[in-house]
Design an enzyme around this catalytic site. Sequence first.
Site, PDB file in Angstrom:
ATOM      1  N   ASP A 118      27.508  64.212 -16.313  1.00  0.00           N
ATOM      2  CA  ASP A 118      28.746  64.168 -17.101  1.00  0.00           C
ATOM      3  C   ASP A 118      29.308  65.591 -17.204  1.00  0.00           C
ATOM      4  OD1 ASP A 118      28.471  61.444 -17.521  1.00  0.00           O
ATOM      5  OD2 ASP A 118      27.289  61.718 -19.338  1.00  0.00           O
ATOM      6  N   THR A 191      24.262  58.320  -4.431  1.00  0.00           N
ATOM      7  CA  THR A 191      24.190  57.698  -5.756  1.00  0.00           C
ATOM      8  C   THR A 191      25.373  56.725  -5.881  1.00  0.00           C
ATOM      9  OG1 THR A 191      25.659  59.160  -7.014  1.00  0.00           O
ATOM     10  CG2 THR A 191      23.429  59.980  -6.569  1.00  0.00           C
ATOM     11  N   TYR A 193      27.827  56.917  -8.071  1.00  0.00           N
ATOM     12  CA  TYR A 193      29.048  57.708  -8.239  1.00  0.00           C
ATOM     13  C   TYR A 193      29.468  58.355  -6.926  1.00  0.00           C
ATOM     14  CZ  TYR A 193      29.903  57.392 -13.250  1.00  0.00           C
ATOM     15  OH  TYR A 193      30.239  56.939 -14.498  1.00  0.00           O
TER      16      TYR A 193
HETATM   17  N1  SAM Z   1      23.494  59.859 -11.453  1.00  0.00           N
HETATM   18  C1  SAM Z   1      24.243  58.623 -11.448  1.00  0.00           C
HETATM   19  C2  SAM Z   1      25.166  58.576 -10.276  1.00  0.00           C
HETATM   20  O1  SAM Z   1      25.369  59.635  -9.648  1.00  0.00           O
HETATM   21  O2  SAM Z   1      25.671  57.503  -9.946  1.00  0.00           O
HETATM   22  C3  SAM Z   1      25.018  58.435 -12.777  1.00  0.00           C
HETATM   23  C4  SAM Z   1      26.085  59.437 -13.041  1.00  0.00           C
HETATM   24  S1  SAM Z   1      26.840  59.225 -14.635  1.00  0.00           S
HETATM   25  C5  SAM Z   1      28.322  60.123 -14.525  1.00  0.00           C
HETATM   26  C6  SAM Z   1      25.860  60.311 -15.647  1.00  0.00           C
HETATM   27  C7  SAM Z   1      24.656  59.618 -16.256  1.00  0.00           C
HETATM   28  O3  SAM Z   1      23.858  60.581 -16.933  1.00  0.00           O
HETATM   29  C8  SAM Z   1      25.020  58.545 -17.285  1.00  0.00           C
HETATM   30  O4  SAM Z   1      24.365  57.337 -16.970  1.00  0.00           O
HETATM   31  C9  SAM Z   1      24.544  59.137 -18.611  1.00  0.00           C
HETATM   32  O5  SAM Z   1      24.123  58.142 -19.528  1.00  0.00           O
HETATM   33  C10 SAM Z   1      23.399  60.027 -18.159  1.00  0.00           C
HETATM   34  N2  SAM Z   1      23.141  61.157 -19.064  1.00  0.00           N
HETATM   35  C11 SAM Z   1      24.063  62.011 -19.562  1.00  0.00           C
HETATM   36  N3  SAM Z   1      23.477  62.941 -20.350  1.00  0.00           N
HETATM   37  C12 SAM Z   1      22.149  62.663 -20.335  1.00  0.00           C
HETATM   38  C13 SAM Z   1      21.017  63.244 -20.975  1.00  0.00           C
HETATM   39  N4  SAM Z   1      21.160  64.287 -21.786  1.00  0.00           N
HETATM   40  N5  SAM Z   1      19.800  62.702 -20.750  1.00  0.00           N
HETATM   41  C14 SAM Z   1      19.655  61.628 -19.941  1.00  0.00           C
HETATM   42  N6  SAM Z   1      20.703  61.023 -19.318  1.00  0.00           N
HETATM   43  C15 SAM Z   1      21.929  61.524 -19.504  1.00  0.00           C
END
Ligand code: SAM
Length: 213
Positions: A118, A191, A193
């Site tokens: 994120d 991934t 995304y």
């Molecule tokens: N990595 C995956 C992809 O590339 O398809 C998901 C990307 S998504 C934008 C970011 C993911 O990171 C979300 O599912 C969110 O819940 C998780 N996330 C964000 N901050 C996090 C944290 N501090 N600890 C664990 N997961 C986290």
Amino acid sequence: MRARYKPWADDYLNEQTSYVELEPAANKGSWQSRFKQEQPLHLEIGAGKGQFITGMAKQHPEINFIAIEVAKSVIVSAVQKVVELAPDNVKLINDDAKDLTEIFTENELDRIYLNFSDPWPKNRHEKRRLTFKSFLRQYQKILKTDGEIVLKTDNKALFEYSLISFSQFGLVLDEVCLDLHHLNDPTNVMTEYEEKFSSKGQSIYRCRARFPK
Ligand code: SAM
């Protein structure tokens, strides 16, 4: 990553004890004993729906993988993929990565993956970015001396921020790639995304960084 509220998520996660680590801190310092074989240990932070971790587990049976994801409604999809694949080299954690040093001991990991983290674009949210210095401090402790961080993103601002944050922390950059898909790297596992953004024609950035010895 957003997903609909899933009222069954808690029960489902509690049932999948072969793959979901319900008390991750209890394994601090002994993660290798949770796997069939002792071999290099890689962690993905923010694993989303698990496409990367399952793809990597298939491609690399010689590596043990742990994926951490904070959103329960999202990680259940990753668990479903892992249950279907039934690998002996993957474990999943439903938790926030802000306290990784409670889960992993010093020098326990060989690599950390940050995939499409994120971006938290507002300045006041800088501390939440997974490449903010407080996170780097944790990564430095839990990674082995020659361990590395591999970051992929479509977000130019987050990429630039991360490169600066890595440099200010003294990390060594082994790779900075501004258009990963034009490298035609056959080992790259996409991934969710990554597939979404690259299908829209967006460039994918990747870098590899190491803490100095
Ligand atoms: N990595 C995956 C992809 O590339 O398809 C998901 C990307 S998504 C934008 C970011 C993911 O990171 C979300 O599912 C969110 O819940 C998780 N996330 C964000 N901050 C996090 C944290 N501090 N600890 C664990 N997961 C986290």
